[in-house]
Design a protein around this motif. Structure first.
Motif, short mmCIF file in Angstrom:
data_model
loop_
_atom_site.label_atom_id
_atom_site.label_comp_id
_atom_site.label_asym_id
_atom_site.label_seq_id
_atom_site.Cartn_x
_atom_site.Cartn_y
_atom_site.Cartn_z
N SER A 40 0.68 -1.15 -0.20
CA SER A 40 0.08 0.05 -0.28
C SER A 40 0.52 0.98 -0.17
CB SER A 40 -1.33 -0.34 1.04
OG SER A 40 -0.22 0.33 1.88
N THR B 217 0.55 4.11 -2.68
CA THR B 217 0.72 5.76 -2.62
C THR B 217 2.19 6.16 -3.48
OG1 THR B 217 -0.02 4.60 -0.49
CG2 THR B 217 0.12 7.24 -0.70
N ILE C 186 1.75 7.23 5.79
CA ILE C 186 2.79 8.18 5.13
C ILE C 186 2.97 9.69 5.97
CG2 ILE C 186 4.08 9.34 3.28
CD1 ILE C 186 3.37 6.02 1.63
N MET D 141 -0.07 13.86 5.95
CA MET D 141 -0.40 13.09 6.19
C MET D 141 -1.07 11.65 5.60
SD MET D 141 -0.28 12.08 10.10
CE MET D 141 -2.61 11.09 10.63
N ILE D 142 -0.86 10.53 4.75
CA ILE D 142 -1.39 10.25 3.92
C ILE D 142 -1.32 8.92 4.45
CG2 ILE D 142 -1.02 9.10 1.51
CD1 ILE D 142 1.01 11.34 0.90
N PRO E 83 -1.37 5.33 2.98
CA PRO E 83 -1.83 4.70 2.42
C PRO E 83 -2.87 3.36 2.22
CG PRO E 83 -0.21 3.53 3.96
CD PRO E 83 -0.94 5.18 4.43
N ARG E 84 -3.22 3.11 2.81
CA ARG E 84 -4.31 1.22 3.07
C ARG E 84 -5.26 1.73 1.57
NH1 ARG E 84 -6.24 1.02 8.55
NH2 ARG E 84 -6.76 3.40 7.89
N HIS F 120 -4.85 3.46 -1.23
CA HIS F 120 -4.17 3.29 -2.26
C HIS F 120 -3.95 2.13 -2.94
CE1 HIS F 120 -2.97 7.76 -2.88
NE2 HIS F 120 -3.58 7.89 -1.83
N VAL F 121 -4.12 0.93 -1.83
CA VAL F 121 -4.16 -0.49 -2.68
C VAL F 121 -5.75 -1.28 -2.40
CG1 VAL F 121 -3.46 -1.56 -0.68
CG2 VAL F 121 -2.57 -2.02 -2.36
N LYS G 6 -6.94 -2.56 -6.02
CA LYS G 6 -5.61 -3.32 -6.55
C LYS G 6 -6.54 -4.92 -5.74
CE LYS G 6 -1.20 -5.19 -7.09
NZ LYS G 6 0.34 -4.72 -6.48
N ARG G 7 -7.04 -4.85 -5.10
CA ARG G 7 -7.09 -6.00 -4.00
C ARG G 7 -9.03 -6.54 -4.94
NH1 ARG G 7 -2.71 -6.66 -2.17
NH2 ARG G 7 -1.83 -5.38 -0.70
N ASN H 271 -11.48 2.32 10.33
CA ASN H 271 -10.70 1.73 10.16
C ASN H 271 -10.58 0.41 9.78
OD1 ASN H 271 -8.43 3.68 10.03
ND2 ASN H 271 -8.54 4.17 12.44
N GLU I 69 -9.34 -1.70 6.82
CA GLU I 69 -7.71 -2.29 7.27
C GLU I 69 -8.14 -3.74 6.44
OE1 GLU I 69 -5.52 -0.91 8.81
OE2 GLU I 69 -4.20 -2.71 8.34
N LEU I 70 -9.55 -4.17 6.88
CA LEU I 70 -9.54 -5.45 5.81
C LEU I 70 -9.98 -5.53 4.70
CD1 LEU I 70 -13.34 -6.35 8.26
CD2 LEU I 70 -11.12 -8.19 8.03
N THR J 196 -7.95 -3.48 2.63
CA THR J 196 -6.46 -3.55 2.54
C THR J 196 -5.36 -4.66 2.39
OG1 THR J 196 -6.10 -1.40 3.15
CG2 THR J 196 -4.06 -2.64 3.61
N ILE J 197 -6.15 -5.68 3.20
CA ILE J 197 -4.82 -6.78 4.28
C ILE J 197 -5.99 -8.33 3.24
CG2 ILE J 197 -4.26 -6.06 5.84
CD1 ILE J 197 -5.75 -7.37 7.48
N ILE K 51 -6.47 -10.89 0.99
CA ILE K 51 -6.68 -11.15 -0.94
C ILE K 51 -7.33 -11.90 -1.09
CG2 ILE K 51 -4.59 -12.19 -1.92
CD1 ILE K 51 -3.90 -9.37 0.20
#
Lengths: 137, 245
Positions: free
Chosen positions: A9, A13, A130, B1-2, B4-5, B7-8, B11-12, B109, B113-114, B116-117, B119
Motif C-alpha cells: 500500500s 501510494t 505516510i 499525512m497520507i 496508504p491503505r 491506495h491499494v 488493486k485488492r 478503520n 484495514e480488512l 487492504t489486507i 487477498i
C-alpha cells in the motif's frame, strides 16, 4: 507476513503521488509505524524493498525512512491515557496478534487501566501511514 | 499525512467481477441470512463467491453458515479460507465471539484495514453483509468500493419499509447502483412493498416467504440448501441476478 500487504500500500501510494505530481524522482519518504500494529520492521523493510524493485524505479535507494511511534490510548470516560506497551504484558499472544492484524481489535481485548471502560480512542501510534513524500519534478 | 491503505484497495478488488452489498435499513429483517444464503447459492451455481461480513458489532454470517475452525492464511496479506466454495472473511477471525464496542472512526478503520489486507484473488461475486442503518459502514463502502451494487432487503412492514426507503433515497441521490429490492419474510400476497416504493422506480427482484425451517437449518450449509428460503432465493437469483453477473 501481512506486513507485505501494508508495504504494498505504501508503494502504491508513492506511485500514485509520482503520477499525480508529475515527479521524476523520489528523494525522501517518511513512513510512520504505530506501536499498536506491532509491525515486524525487518519483514516490512524487506517487503518494501522487494515491491519497490519490481515496480518503481523513480525511488532512490534508501529514500524510504521508517519511524516508529509509541501509542497513546485515551479513555473517553475518565480521560486516562496509557500506551499499548504498558498493557501488552496482560494480554494473551493471540489477542496481541489479532491487534496486529486489526489495531481497533484493541477495543475487544483491552480496557482502560483506570476505570475498566472499553470506550477509548487511539490517539497516536495506530498503524502505518505516510508522513511525507518529497521528490523532484 | 497520507493513509496508504486507501491506495491499494482498488488493486485488492480488481479481480472481482461483481460486488453486491446486501443492506436494508432496519435490523432483524434477514439481511445476514440473505447475504449468507446468496453466497451459498452463487457457489452452488458454480460461481466463485466471496462473503465479507461487515456487521462489525454483530457479525452473524459465520453462525448462519456454520463456519468454524477456519482461519485466514498469511501470504503477502490474509487469504480468506474457502468453505464450501465460499471465500470467507469476518471480524470474528480477530475478535472471536467477544464483544467489540466500536465508535464510528474505529469502524471506518477496520473496514479499510480488512479491504487492504484481504487477498480475495479472482471472484465472480463478492457479497458484503452490511449492518443496519445508513451510517459509517455504508458510507465507507460507498466511499471505498467503486464497482458495487446494492441489493436491498425489505420485510412487509410499514415501519421497516419506511426506514429502507430512506436508504434507497440516499443511494439514488449518490448515484449508487441498486440491483433491486428483495422482499423477505412474506406471510401473504400484499401490495404494501410495491405501493410504498412505487415512486422510486426500483425493481422488486422477488419475494421469499417466512420460512420457519431456516432457524433449524442455521449453522448447516447442507440443510440450508434444503429450505424453502434457499430454493426461493435460488429461483430469484437464477431469474434475475444471474444475468447481471
Amino acid at each position: 507476513m501481512h506486513e507485505w500487504a501494508l508495504a504494498e500500500s505504501v508503494i502504491c501510494t508513492i506511485s500514485d503521488e509520482i503520477i499525480k505530481n508529475k515527479l521524476n524522482r523520489i528523494s525522501r519518504v517518511i513512513v510512520k509505524i504505530g506501536e499498536l500494529q506491532q509491525i515486524d520492521l525487518d519483514i516490512f523493510r524487506f517487503a518494501l524493498d522487494t515491491v519497490l524493485a519490481s515496480c518503481e524505479p523513480a525511488v532512490e535507494k534508501g529514500s524510504i525512512i521508517l519511524e516508529t511511534e509509541l501509542s497513546t490510548l485515551k479513555c473517553n470516560v475518565c480521560e486516562n491515557e496509557w500506551s499499548f506497551g504498558e498493557n501488552i504484558k496482560n494480554m494473551q499472544g493471540d489477542e496481541a496478534e489479532a491487534i496486529h492484524f486489526i489495531p481497533e481489535i484493541a477495543h475487544t481485548y483491552m480496557r482502560c487501566p483506570a476505570c475498566g471502560s472499553p470506550d477509548f480512542k487511539i490517539k497516536k501510534g495506530r498503524g502505518v501511514w505516510i508522513e511525507s513524500i518529497e521528490g523532484e519534478i | 499525512m497520507i493513509d496508504p491503505r486507501l491506495h491499494v484497495i482498488g488493486k485488492r478488488l480488481e479481480k472481482i467481477k461483481k460486488i453486491i452489498a446486501v443492506s436494508g435499513g432496519k435490523g432483524g429483517i434477514g439481511k445476514s441470512t440473505v447475504a449468507s444464503v446468496l453466497a451459498l447459492c452463487m457457489a452452488k451455481n458454480g460461481y466463485k463467491a466471496g462473503l465479507l461480513d461487515l456487521d462489525l458489532s454483530g457479525p452473524s454470517t459465520h453462525v448462519i453458515l456454520g463456519i468454524e475452525g477456519t482461519y485466514p492464511e498469511e501470504d503477502k496479506g490474509l487469504i480468506p479460507p474457502e468453505v464450501n466454495g465460499i471465500k470467507y472473511m469476518s471480524i470474528i477471525y480477530f475478535a472471536g465471539n467477544n464483544p467489540s464496542p466500536l465508535r464510528g472512526n474505529d469502524i471506518s478503520n477496520i473496514i479499510i484495514e480488512l479491504l487492504t489486507i484481504t487477498i480475495w484473488g479472482q471472484l465472480d461475486v463478492l457479497i458484503l453483509d452490511m449492518p443496519p442503518g445508513i451510517s459509517d459502514s455504508i458510507l465507507d463502502v460507498i466511499r471505498l468500493i467503486k464497482k458495487m451494487e446494492f441489493l436491498v432487503v425489505a420485510v412487509p412492514s410499514k415501519v421497516a419499509i419506511g426506514v429502507m426507503k430512506k436508504e434507497l433515497k440516499i443511494l439514488m441521490e449518490l448515484n449508487i447502483p441498486v440491483m433491486g429490492v428483495l422482499e423477505n419474510m412474506r406471510r401473504k400476497e400484499s401490495p404494501l412493498l410495491s405501493d410504498m416504493i412505487d415512486d422510486l422506480n426500483i425493481p422488486i427482484l422477488g419475494s421469499i416467504d417466512l420460512d420457519q425451517a431456516i432457524e433449524d437449518a442455521t449453522g448447516n450449509m447442507d440443510r440450508l440448501t434444503e429450505t424453502g428460503f434457499y430454493k426461493q432465493l435460488d429461483r430469484v437469483f437464477n431469474a434475475r441476478t444471474k444475468d447481471m453477473l
